[in-house]
Design a protein around this motif. Structure first.
Motif, PDB file in Angstrom:
ATOM      1  N   PRO A  82       0.865  -1.098   0.070  1.00  0.00           N
ATOM      2  CA  PRO A  82      -0.051   0.039   0.028  1.00  0.00           C
ATOM      3  C   PRO A  82       0.801   1.204   0.266  1.00  0.00           C
ATOM      4  O   PRO A  82       1.817   1.377   0.589  1.00  0.00           O
ATOM      5  CB  PRO A  82      -0.632  -0.172   1.259  1.00  0.00           C
ATOM      6  N   GLY A  83       0.778   2.242  -0.997  1.00  0.00           N
ATOM      7  CA  GLY A  83       1.232   3.639  -0.782  1.00  0.00           C
ATOM      8  C   GLY A  83       2.195   3.900  -1.458  1.00  0.00           C
ATOM      9  O   GLY A  83       2.831   4.903  -1.371  1.00  0.00           O
ATOM     10  N   LYS A  84       2.876   2.666  -2.202  1.00  0.00           N
ATOM     11  CA  LYS A  84       4.197   3.014  -2.829  1.00  0.00           C
ATOM     12  C   LYS A  84       3.919   3.390  -4.408  1.00  0.00           C
ATOM     13  O   LYS A  84       3.074   2.538  -5.070  1.00  0.00           O
ATOM     14  CB  LYS A  84       4.991   1.670  -2.873  1.00  0.00           C
ATOM     15  N   MET A  85       4.638   4.394  -4.995  1.00  0.00           N
ATOM     16  CA  MET A  85       4.289   5.016  -6.215  1.00  0.00           C
ATOM     17  C   MET A  85       6.053   5.237  -6.599  1.00  0.00           C
ATOM     18  O   MET A  85       6.638   5.988  -6.150  1.00  0.00           O
ATOM     19  CB  MET A  85       3.472   5.881  -6.372  1.00  0.00           C
ATOM     20  N   ARG A  86       6.278   5.101  -8.061  1.00  0.00           N
ATOM     21  CA  ARG A  86       7.329   5.573  -8.567  1.00  0.00           C
ATOM     22  C   ARG A  86       6.772   6.031  -9.950  1.00  0.00           C
ATOM     23  O   ARG A  86       6.524   5.045 -10.833  1.00  0.00           O
ATOM     24  CB  ARG A  86       8.165   4.547  -8.886  1.00  0.00           C
ATOM     25  N   TRP A  87       7.058   7.382 -10.227  1.00  0.00           N
ATOM     26  CA  TRP A  87       6.631   8.058 -11.319  1.00  0.00           C
ATOM     27  C   TRP A  87       8.020   8.433 -12.108  1.00  0.00           C
ATOM     28  O   TRP A  87       8.677   9.373 -11.812  1.00  0.00           O
ATOM     29  CB  TRP A  87       5.848   9.151 -11.333  1.00  0.00           C
ATOM     30  N   GLU A  88       8.191   7.799 -13.187  1.00  0.00           N
ATOM     31  CA  GLU A  88       9.579   8.024 -13.825  1.00  0.00           C
ATOM     32  C   GLU A  88       9.050   9.042 -15.211  1.00  0.00           C
ATOM     33  O   GLU A  88       8.716   8.366 -16.120  1.00  0.00           O
ATOM     34  CB  GLU A  88      10.158   6.745 -14.230  1.00  0.00           C
ATOM     35  N   TYR A  89       9.527  10.215 -15.199  1.00  0.00           N
ATOM     36  CA  TYR A  89       9.311  11.078 -16.178  1.00  0.00           C
ATOM     37  C   TYR A  89      10.478  10.959 -17.400  1.00  0.00           C
ATOM     38  O   TYR A  89      11.599  10.996 -16.916  1.00  0.00           O
ATOM     39  CB  TYR A  89       9.075  12.455 -15.707  1.00  0.00           C
ATOM     40  N   LEU A  90      10.108  10.810 -18.181  1.00  0.00           N
ATOM     41  CA  LEU A  90      11.076  10.414 -19.311  1.00  0.00           C
ATOM     42  C   LEU A  90      11.257  11.609 -20.621  1.00  0.00           C
ATOM     43  O   LEU A  90      12.170  11.849 -20.943  1.00  0.00           O
ATOM     44  CB  LEU A  90      11.050   9.199 -20.204  1.00  0.00           C
ATOM     45  N   ASP A 206       3.643  -8.242 -13.550  1.00  0.00           N
ATOM     46  CA  ASP A 206       4.984  -8.370 -12.656  1.00  0.00           C
ATOM     47  C   ASP A 206       4.749  -7.293 -11.507  1.00  0.00           C
ATOM     48  O   ASP A 206       4.514  -6.270 -11.494  1.00  0.00           O
ATOM     49  CB  ASP A 206       6.058  -8.019 -13.621  1.00  0.00           C
ATOM     50  N   LEU A 207       4.988  -7.776 -10.345  1.00  0.00           N
ATOM     51  CA  LEU A 207       5.003  -6.889  -9.162  1.00  0.00           C
ATOM     52  C   LEU A 207       6.422  -6.288  -9.195  1.00  0.00           C
ATOM     53  O   LEU A 207       7.390  -6.897  -9.047  1.00  0.00           O
ATOM     54  CB  LEU A 207       4.915  -7.829  -7.888  1.00  0.00           C
ATOM     55  N   PRO A 208       6.208  -4.769  -9.054  1.00  0.00           N
ATOM     56  CA  PRO A 208       7.741  -4.085  -9.091  1.00  0.00           C
ATOM     57  C   PRO A 208       8.239  -4.167  -7.700  1.00  0.00           C
ATOM     58  O   PRO A 208       7.735  -4.364  -6.742  1.00  0.00           O
ATOM     59  CB  PRO A 208       7.245  -2.688  -9.032  1.00  0.00           C
ATOM     60  N   PRO A 209       9.732  -4.518  -7.650  1.00  0.00           N
ATOM     61  CA  PRO A 209      10.420  -4.891  -6.632  1.00  0.00           C
ATOM     62  C   PRO A 209      10.388  -3.697  -5.469  1.00  0.00           C
ATOM     63  O   PRO A 209      10.408  -2.732  -5.980  1.00  0.00           O
ATOM     64  CB  PRO A 209      11.859  -5.181  -7.127  1.00  0.00           C
ATOM     65  N   GLU A 210      10.590  -4.010  -4.154  1.00  0.00           N
ATOM     66  CA  GLU A 210      10.537  -3.229  -3.139  1.00  0.00           C
ATOM     67  C   GLU A 210      11.607  -2.144  -3.304  1.00  0.00           C
ATOM     68  O   GLU A 210      11.316  -1.018  -2.960  1.00  0.00           O
ATOM     69  CB  GLU A 210      10.569  -3.852  -1.947  1.00  0.00           C
ATOM     70  N   ALA A 211      12.580  -2.502  -3.676  1.00  0.00           N
ATOM     71  CA  ALA A 211      13.749  -1.523  -3.878  1.00  0.00           C
ATOM     72  C   ALA A 211      13.588  -0.304  -5.019  1.00  0.00           C
ATOM     73  O   ALA A 211      14.212   0.685  -4.467  1.00  0.00           O
ATOM     74  CB  ALA A 211      14.847  -2.107  -4.467  1.00  0.00           C
ATOM     75  N   LEU A 212      12.578  -0.441  -5.659  1.00  0.00           N
ATOM     76  CA  LEU A 212      12.226   0.634  -6.620  1.00  0.00           C
ATOM     77  C   LEU A 212      11.505   1.922  -5.785  1.00  0.00           C
ATOM     78  O   LEU A 212      11.397   2.743  -6.402  1.00  0.00           O
ATOM     79  CB  LEU A 212      11.262   0.163  -7.721  1.00  0.00           C
ATOM     80  N   PHE A 213      11.131   1.674  -4.733  1.00  0.00           N
ATOM     81  CA  PHE A 213      10.286   2.646  -4.005  1.00  0.00           C
ATOM     82  C   PHE A 213      11.200   3.303  -2.661  1.00  0.00           C
ATOM     83  O   PHE A 213      10.534   3.613  -1.758  1.00  0.00           O
ATOM     84  CB  PHE A 213       8.986   1.997  -3.414  1.00  0.00           C
TER      85      PHE A 213
END
Length: 228
Positions: A82-90, A206-213
């Motif tokens: 819950p609550g984890k997001m990663r927005w990668e602007y390219l 595919d579940l994004p890895p925890e390390a990305l957050f």
């Protein structure tokens, strides 16, 4: 989200909003039918997005009404409950916005700058499309109505926050009638600003890895504290 301001007003261009326009009233005779339809739509969206995580591509258009300026951007979104997001602007400028649900980092590699803050100040109670990382908060944080939409394959829900603020006055959700995918999120603020986020290529596989957050500040980077 691009060109993010230290005071948080531009933190997520998707968190910029226009003054809420009045929802089209439902005739009394059909109110119960509308309520039933809203509940069915929300249940479909919850079933679709109440998952461990997902990824998507996005296109963004931010309209600053007072300045008559329109910015566009695109990139990649990763979400983990819950609550984890990663927005990668390219495009047009590289920028990454990361939250683990508690802390928030905004990394601008071209400036070697990191803005840091607390996620609830910028994503709490529906701000910044934070509901994407916990879809069940939509029922909790918003008053919901059904609105007409020109596209025949879409539903449109109007969300008015229980606690309105300068930053957040209303949100429109355009939802695919068949899959209940969120096709477009349009957010509005009191200044007349509007941001539209279109989600594409949504994948629940595919579940994004925890390390990305989480984010480690690069050595020598300029660190700026953001105030809510």
């Amino acid at each position: 989200m691009n060109r993010l301001k230290i005071d948080g007003m531009d933190l997520i261009r998707l968190a910029v909003f226009i003054l809420a326009i009045a929802c089209v009233p439902v005739p009394p005779s059909s109110a119960s039918d509308a309520d039933h339809t809203i509940d069915t739509i929300i249940a479909g969206v919850e079933a679709r997005y109440n998952v461990p995580g997902f990824t998507a591509d996005f296109d963004q258009e931010s309209i600053l009404k007072a300045m008559a300026v329109t910015d566009t951007a695109s990139g990649r979104l990763m979400v983990r409950q819950p609550g984890k997001m990663r927005w990668e602007y390219l495009v047009p400028d590289p920028q990454t916005i990361i939250t683990d649900g508690n802390d928030l980092w905004v990394f601008r590699p071209e400036d070697n700058q990191v803005l840091v803050g607390k996620a609830p100040s910028f994503f709490g109670e529906g701000k910044g499309a934070g509901f994407l990382s916990n879809i069940k908060t939509v029922r909790k944080n918003f008053q919901i109505s059904l609105e007409p939409v020109d596209a025949p394959g879409l539903y449109r829900l109007r969300l008015v926050p229980n606690k309105s603020s300068v930053d957040l006055m209303a949100v429109n959700l355009d939802i695919d009638k068949t899959s209940f995918d969120l096709v477009r999120i349009t957010t509005f603020n009191v200044y007349g600003d509007e941001t539209r986020i279109e989600l594409k290529n949504v994948s629940f596989g595919d579940l994004p890895p925890e390390a990305l957050f989480r984010f480690d500040v690069p050595e020598g980077a300029d660190v700026v504290q953001m105030n809510p």
